[in-house]
Design an enzyme around this catalytic site. Structure first.
Site, PDB file in Angstrom:
ATOM      1  N   HIS A 122     -20.662  13.226  31.742  1.00  0.00           N
ATOM      2  CA  HIS A 122     -21.809  13.932  31.161  1.00  0.00           C
ATOM      3  C   HIS A 122     -22.084  13.297  29.794  1.00  0.00           C
ATOM      4  O   HIS A 122     -21.159  12.810  29.140  1.00  0.00           O
ATOM      5  CB  HIS A 122     -21.398  15.398  31.008  1.00  0.00           C
ATOM      6  CG  HIS A 122     -22.474  16.316  30.542  1.00  0.00           C
ATOM      7  ND1 HIS A 122     -22.830  16.429  29.223  1.00  0.00           N
ATOM      8  CD2 HIS A 122     -23.259  17.186  31.225  1.00  0.00           C
ATOM      9  CE1 HIS A 122     -23.786  17.333  29.102  1.00  0.00           C
ATOM     10  NE2 HIS A 122     -24.071  17.811  30.305  1.00  0.00           N
ATOM     11  N   ASP A 199     -12.357  16.472  29.927  1.00  0.00           N
ATOM     12  CA  ASP A 199     -13.509  17.375  29.901  1.00  0.00           C
ATOM     13  C   ASP A 199     -13.343  18.351  31.066  1.00  0.00           C
ATOM     14  O   ASP A 199     -13.505  17.975  32.235  1.00  0.00           O
ATOM     15  CB  ASP A 199     -14.796  16.543  30.031  1.00  0.00           C
ATOM     16  CG  ASP A 199     -16.043  17.413  30.125  1.00  0.00           C
ATOM     17  OD1 ASP A 199     -15.908  18.646  30.273  1.00  0.00           O
ATOM     18  OD2 ASP A 199     -17.154  16.856  30.073  1.00  0.00           O
ATOM     19  N   GLN A 202     -16.357  21.543  34.105  1.00  0.00           N
ATOM     20  CA  GLN A 202     -16.641  21.897  35.506  1.00  0.00           C
ATOM     21  C   GLN A 202     -15.380  22.194  36.300  1.00  0.00           C
ATOM     22  O   GLN A 202     -15.468  22.491  37.493  1.00  0.00           O
ATOM     23  CB  GLN A 202     -17.432  20.764  36.193  1.00  0.00           C
ATOM     24  CG  GLN A 202     -18.785  20.460  35.573  1.00  0.00           C
ATOM     25  CD  GLN A 202     -19.814  21.586  35.755  1.00  0.00           C
ATOM     26  OE1 GLN A 202     -19.592  22.564  36.482  1.00  0.00           O
ATOM     27  NE2 GLN A 202     -20.944  21.462  35.083  1.00  0.00           N
ATOM     28  N   LYS A 225     -19.924  28.717  31.581  1.00  0.00           N
ATOM     29  CA  LYS A 225     -19.844  28.290  32.978  1.00  0.00           C
ATOM     30  C   LYS A 225     -18.770  29.061  33.742  1.00  0.00           C
ATOM     31  O   LYS A 225     -18.530  28.826  34.916  1.00  0.00           O
ATOM     32  CB  LYS A 225     -19.532  26.797  33.044  1.00  0.00           C
ATOM     33  CG  LYS A 225     -20.646  25.912  32.479  1.00  0.00           C
ATOM     34  CD  LYS A 225     -20.349  24.465  32.730  1.00  0.00           C
ATOM     35  CE  LYS A 225     -21.103  23.523  31.838  1.00  0.00           C
ATOM     36  NZ  LYS A 225     -22.533  23.443  32.098  1.00  0.00           N
ATOM     37  N   CYS A 362     -27.927  15.320  32.825  1.00  0.00           N
ATOM     38  CA  CYS A 362     -27.277  14.799  31.600  1.00  0.00           C
ATOM     39  C   CYS A 362     -26.242  13.730  31.949  1.00  0.00           C
ATOM     40  O   CYS A 362     -25.146  13.701  31.359  1.00  0.00           O
ATOM     41  CB  CYS A 362     -26.632  15.915  30.788  1.00  0.00           C
ATOM     42  SG  CYS A 362     -27.796  17.185  30.290  1.00  0.00           S
TER      43      CYS A 362
END
Ligand code: C6P
Length: 407
Positions: A122, A199, A202, A225, A362
């Site tokens: 991203h 990261d 997600q 999220k 993104c």
């Protein structure tokens, strides 16, 4: 076992009509919906406890501080960190990654050093590294990616050298759904003396996370999220690294003693929390974690796998549809219909009450690799149903038919 109908009752937003159809919300990778318990916790906080934290010694101030710090402990447990000193509240994943790039990268990189990331990052895990590389003279390189959107560990091993100082990688791609072997990558990075940044934007909402087992140096994610509010996120860092880092922002809250010409810093984690924080956000994230724990992350992962497998098989089987990414994936399916613009597909689905995202997500460099400008993405959460997957598949077929006849 997930009782999806009971769960859906906890999410008031799901019970509504959009364009005269029952809402089918499949844009969970962008942001998730919020259960009553999170909405009520935030509202109760403002109704009863609202006050600034770590300042006043009055009752409301003490209550607000307790709730704020209790939530930090919930987060620590949720990702299995050693200490709450390692849990820094931020605005979200983007903010956390910028703090690592500017706080750690800027101070530790020099000309000729190397940062390696993947081609599926991203922008939040890409542009900060571009900026830091430009400022320090370090080089930004990319791991090669396999045609199915996965990483080959042998190629990863060969790419990391003594020059590599930082490896940064998403655990789950927000476009391809690829689940990257971040524990193994962290091990390879450490073998060459590099630090590992993961990261988790997600992954944290969808699977169990254990930062100690992962042995990553930094791990970041966003509250919104994973059922929490927007504007709150987390930066996890190993205590020794955080101790050695200078604060990225300075001002109130993050100090120990301040004189006219110098200041000393508060202990971890407050050293990195300048200014009045998003107190309601942190407490809301704590309530979100309570809700997720009430269901169980293993249960959530297993249920979403069933949904995703069916969605992947059904959508891939539609003539003229290209699905991007590997077969084995986390909860999303990204695709294009030959000859139809993704925005048109999304608009057609919206007319049937189905919310998906269309665009570059993104991840513009990844779009170059996929040889397209944009895609359609349906992303799931544990409150989605098989029935909704069927509606999505039908919606895609209908959209295809409509636009083929219109052309
Ligand atoms: N992806 C999506 O629709 P923020 O915006 O800071 O909460 O999260 C940024 C971010 C970082 N890494 C990954 C892997 C992400 O998926 C995201 C957010 C959303 O895909 C909004 S662009």
């Amino acid at each position: 076992m997930i009782d999806v109908q009971a769960i859906r009752k906890d999410f008031p937003i799901l019970d509504q009509e959009v364009n005269r159809h029952h809402l089918v919300y499949l844009d969970n990778a962008a942001t998730s919906q919020k259960p009553n318990s999170v909405i009520d916790t935030i509202s109760d906080y403002y109704r009863r406890d609202n006050s600034n934290v770590h300042r006043g010694v009055h009752t409301l101030g003490t209550r607000a501080t307790e709730h704020y710090e209790d939530a930090r402990e919930k987060i620590r447990k949720f990702i299995s960190a050693k200490s709450t000193k390692e849990i820094i509240y931020t605005k979200g994943t983007t903010d956390s990654l910028n703090m690592i790039a500017y706080g750690y990268g800027m101070a530790n990189l020099k000309r000729g050093d190397e940062i390696i990331i993947t081609k599926m990052e991203h922008h939040a895990n890409l542009i900060p590294w571009q900026q830091v590389a430009r400022a320090t003279g370090a080089v930004l390189n990319y791991f090669p990616m396999e045609p199915d959107g996965t990483l080959d560990l042998d190629k990863v091993r060969n790419a990391i050298t003594e020059r590599t100082k930082i490896v940064s990688c998403t655990e789950v791609s927000n476009v391809l759904g690829t689940v990257n072997p971040v524990t193994k990558i962290a091990q390879l990075a450490h073998e060459k003396g590099a630090i590992m940044v993961v990261d988790g934007a997600q992954s944290t909402p969808h699977m169990p996370v254990d930062v100690q087992k992962m042995d990553t140096d930094f791990f970041v994610f966003s509250g919104h999220k994973m059922l929490g509010p927007t504007g709150i996120g987390v930066l996890y860092g190993k205590q020794n690294l955080l101790e050695a880092m200078e604060p990225v922002q300075t001002g109130g809250e993050m100090i120990d003693e301040v004189g006219f010409h110098s200041a000393t810093w508060a202990e971890l984690p407050w050293k990195f929390e300048a200014g009045t924080p998003h107190i309601a956000g942190a407490i809301g994230l704590g309530a979100a974690i309570d809700y997720l724990n009430g269901i169980g992350m293993d249960e959530i992962q297993a249920y979403e796998k069933k949904l995703t497998d069916v969605a992947y098989e059904t959508i891939s089987a539609i003539d003229g549809v290209t699905v991007y990414g590997p077969k084995s994936r986390s909860g999303l399916v990204t695709f294009n219909i030959k000859g139809i613009h993704p925005h048109d597909v999304s608009t057609a689905l919206d007319a049937e009450g189905i919310a998906v995202r269309a665009g570059h997500h993104c991840a513009q460099p990844l779009m170059q690799v996929l040889k397209c400008e944009s895609t359609v993405r349906a992303s799931f959460y544990f409150y989605n149903t098989m029935d909704e997957i069927e509606k999505l598949a039908k919606g895609i077929k209908d959209a295809k038919e409509f636009f083929e006849h219109a052309i």
